[in-house]
Design an enzyme around this catalytic site. Structure first.
Site, PDB file in Angstrom:
ATOM      1  N   SER A 134       0.836  -1.191   0.000  1.00 19.39           N
ATOM      2  CA  SER A 134       0.000   0.000   0.000  1.00 19.39           C
ATOM      3  C   SER A 134       0.882   1.257   0.000  1.00 19.39           C
ATOM      4  O   SER A 134       1.741   1.408  -0.860  1.00 19.39           O
ATOM      5  CB  SER A 134      -0.963  -0.050   1.192  1.00 19.39           C
ATOM      6  OG  SER A 134      -2.029   0.830   1.006  1.00 19.39           O
TER       7      SER A 134
ATOM      8  N   HIS B  64      -7.778  -4.885  -2.692  1.00 22.13           N
ATOM      9  CA  HIS B  64      -6.540  -4.540  -1.975  1.00 22.13           C
ATOM     10  C   HIS B  64      -6.073  -5.715  -1.118  1.00 22.13           C
ATOM     11  O   HIS B  64      -4.902  -5.855  -0.835  1.00 22.13           O
ATOM     12  CB  HIS B  64      -6.825  -3.328  -1.085  1.00 22.13           C
ATOM     13  CG  HIS B  64      -5.612  -2.573  -0.635  1.00 22.13           C
ATOM     14  ND1 HIS B  64      -4.638  -2.109  -1.498  1.00 22.13           N
ATOM     15  CD2 HIS B  64      -5.221  -2.161   0.613  1.00 22.13           C
ATOM     16  CE1 HIS B  64      -3.713  -1.457  -0.808  1.00 22.13           C
ATOM     17  NE2 HIS B  64      -4.035  -1.487   0.466  1.00 22.13           N
TER      18      HIS B  64
END
Length: 262
Positions: A124, A237
């Site tokens: 991330s 994600h």
């Protein structure tokens, strides 16, 4: 310069009997910053693995089980918490000065007698930190970015929920202060990168859009850098646990195959 110097070591409960965990306090830019070190118990000499977390503050905290998972693949893993977190001094500033915590963590790993080559991994927002570390240290053996941010302005535009935090931490919007977002965006400095890069991204990622991966890939290919991409059409994600484990194994194999070229 004391960057990377260890000032305190405390044992930490390990979720894996084959992996030893320690919480480390180390120096970064004169600040005492904390992080988690994981070592496989049976390995003598191993490759180092710098784990750069995502999020900010309590979002995306370093998880001991995740660090132990990478260590069980045969790496000596160090994961900085970044300044201002979990008892560390200073204030985290989202890939601004806190990048120094990643740089000092790289030097810490380098100073450990059992560590051979050092690979850098970013998840991330850690993707930006990983690329910045690779730019700073051309001797990095490889870089992997998983669901990684590559363009800070794009993050601001995509993540309405992060805008308030980003304006506070960075000092304003990308329209008002383009240079502040520019300097937090590694895409503009990839000429200095020597390490091969692995990009892992889910096409349905709503936290960090796959456009971040595409921009990074395009720029690396334009510069004729070594890049491999693993795009997962069906995932967001976060990958399902079984897939996640398999990707960790494949990623570890990919990293270990890189140092043979150096």
């Amino acid at each position: 310069m004391n960057d990377g110097k260890i000032v305190a070591i405390n044992r930490f409960p390990s979720p894996n009997p084959k992996v030893e965990l320690m919480e480390i306090t180390y120096i970064s830019n004169g600040l005492k910053v904390k992080g988690l070190l994981a070592e496989p118990k049976d390995e003598e000499v191993s490759d180092g693995f710098l784990y750069l977390r995502g999020g900010i503050k309590n979002v995306g905290k370093v998880r001991p089980a995740r660090i132990a998972q990478f260590a069980s693949e045969g790496f000596i893993v160090f994961a900085p918490y970044y300044r201002g977190n979990q008892g560390g001094e200073g204030n985290e500033d989202f890939a601004g000065e806190d990048r120094e915590d990643a740089f000092a963590a790289f030097l810490l790993l380098k100073s450990l007698p059992k560590v051979r080559d050092i690979h850098v991994f970013g998840f991330s927002r850690g993707g930006v930190m990983a690329l910045l570390t690779g730019i700073q240290f051309p001797e990095v053996a490889s870089i992997a970015t998983w669901g990684g941010v590559s363009d800070m302005s794009l993050t601001y535009r995509e993540r309405k929920d992060l805008r308030r935090m980003m304006k506070r931490v960075i000092g304003g919007t990308p329209d008002k202060y383009p240079e502040r977002y520019h300097e937090r965006t590694p895409l503009y400095e990839l000429e200095k990168l020597a390490a091969p890069v692995l990009i892992i991204h889910g096409a349905h990622d709503e936290n960090v859009s796959v456009e971040h991966a595409y921009r990074l890939e395009r720029r690396l290919r334009a510069l004729d850098k070594s890049v491999e991409c693993w795009y997962f059409a069906e995932f967001t994600h976060y990958f399902p646990p079984t897939v996640n484990r398999k990707v960790v194994e494949d990623l570890a194999k990919w990293m270990k195959s890189q140092h043979k070229r150096w």
